[in-house]
Scaffold this active site. Sequence first.
Site, PDB file in Angstrom:
ATOM      1  N   PHE A  13      50.436  20.815  53.765  1.00 42.29           N
ATOM      2  CA  PHE A  13      49.117  21.255  54.250  1.00 42.29           C
ATOM      3  C   PHE A  13      48.619  20.315  55.357  1.00 42.29           C
ATOM      4  CE2 PHE A  13      44.442  20.603  52.939  1.00 42.29           C
ATOM      5  CZ  PHE A  13      43.951  21.455  53.906  1.00 42.29           C
ATOM      6  N   ASN A  34      61.063  17.547  52.042  1.00 41.97           N
ATOM      7  CA  ASN A  34      62.100  18.047  51.125  1.00 41.97           C
ATOM      8  C   ASN A  34      61.715  19.418  50.556  1.00 41.97           C
ATOM      9  OD1 ASN A  34      60.125  17.378  49.327  1.00 41.97           O
ATOM     10  ND2 ASN A  34      61.429  16.171  47.967  1.00 41.97           N
ATOM     11  N   ASP A  58      64.679  13.995  51.446  1.00 39.71           N
ATOM     12  CA  ASP A  58      63.794  13.383  50.461  1.00 39.71           C
ATOM     13  C   ASP A  58      63.597  11.922  50.857  1.00 39.71           C
ATOM     14  OD1 ASP A  58      62.568  12.297  48.286  1.00 39.71           O
ATOM     15  OD2 ASP A  58      64.010  13.040  46.813  1.00 39.71           O
ATOM     16  N   ASN A 101      60.737   2.857  51.560  1.00 38.86           N
ATOM     17  CA  ASN A 101      61.699   3.283  52.596  1.00 38.86           C
ATOM     18  C   ASN A 101      61.033   3.472  53.951  1.00 38.86           C
ATOM     19  OD1 ASN A 101      63.854   3.318  50.836  1.00 38.86           O
ATOM     20  ND2 ASN A 101      63.619   5.481  50.309  1.00 38.86           N
ATOM     21  N   GLY A 104      60.110   0.158  55.433  1.00 40.08           N
ATOM     22  CA  GLY A 104      61.312  -0.520  55.925  1.00 40.08           C
ATOM     23  C   GLY A 104      61.737   0.057  57.260  1.00 40.08           C
ATOM     24  N   TYR A 147      50.234  10.111  40.009  1.00 43.49           N
ATOM     25  CA  TYR A 147      49.742  10.154  41.398  1.00 43.49           C
ATOM     26  C   TYR A 147      48.904   8.918  41.693  1.00 43.49           C
ATOM     27  CZ  TYR A 147      47.616  12.300  45.587  1.00 43.49           C
ATOM     28  OH  TYR A 147      47.207  12.592  46.870  1.00 43.49           O
TER      29      TYR A 147
END
Length: 310
Positions: A13, A34, A58, A101, A104, A147
Amino acid sequence: MKKTYLITGGAGFLGSHLCERLLGEGNKVICMDNFITGEIRNIKHLAADKNFRLIKRDVSKYINIKEKLDYVMHFASPASPVDYLNFPIQTLKVGSLGTHNTLGLAKAKKAKFFLASTSEVYGDPLAHPQKEEYWGNVNCIGPRSVYDEAKRFSEAITMAYHRARKVDTKIIRIFNTYGARMRKNDGRAIPNFICQARTNKPITVYGDGSQTRSFCYVDDLIEGIIRLANSSLNTPVNIGNPNEMKLIDLARLIIKLSASESRICFRKLPADDPKQRRPDITRANKYLKWAPEVNIEEGLRKTISWFAEG
Ligand code: UDP
């Protein structure tokens, strides 16, 4: 100057609106998703743009991008309570491993980093309205914790990369936002109420509807994102509309604007559902000169029309 942005969750969204805005400003956009909650139809219209590239991946797994990047914006995550309850592990992973990730990657590319965080870091807040200084009231083992805690961790690791690795990072705390491209079945109050009102089905208000939220129209939110991204602020900034309302009043307003015959029915309140939520936007106002411009009636009318077309 044209820049290259990586937008994770770019088919979602908010991510898709952000891709569109950045392309519109002449930038290159790499959209990564993903598709567990993102949708191809959100970005289909961007596919023909030579500055747009889609990578299906992902971000919780190692990511590698060949070209130079100026900005990594991490928007990937299920974001509706129904979605993150359906994908609890993925939600925890994208907030933790995914943030690691992408940080990094930003460090390796000497790119700036932008984290989409959330008002959920305040949990069921005991301070009202919520200022950025408030530390929150979160049940760390409740169903929403997947979450809330993932986003709290994502803020912590973002600040650590800022302090220890000197990455230029920004953190936005997004309050309830609505508009075109929310999924019909994403489970949040506004898409639920609009779809129920359209079909004259009962409007499902959870609890007695006295809990409050403050709803921001998507265009206002995107403007806030862009201003924060271009700023030098490294500490979190609330972006949301301070116009607070009870859920029961939202249901009534959507019935009225949809000219619907729906009645309201009451359902069990989900566990740990925050009783109140309203952003204090003093910081955004002062440093970004940002304030929302679209009022709830205007925003809902546009959103109702979008659902009618789709
Ligand atoms: N809610 C509701 N009926 C629905 C969906 C949600 O009454 O069909 C309530 C929900 O319990 C919460 C508020 O609306 O109090 C906002 O929920 P949403 O899922 O939109 O987002 P949240 O702010 O809880 O993340």
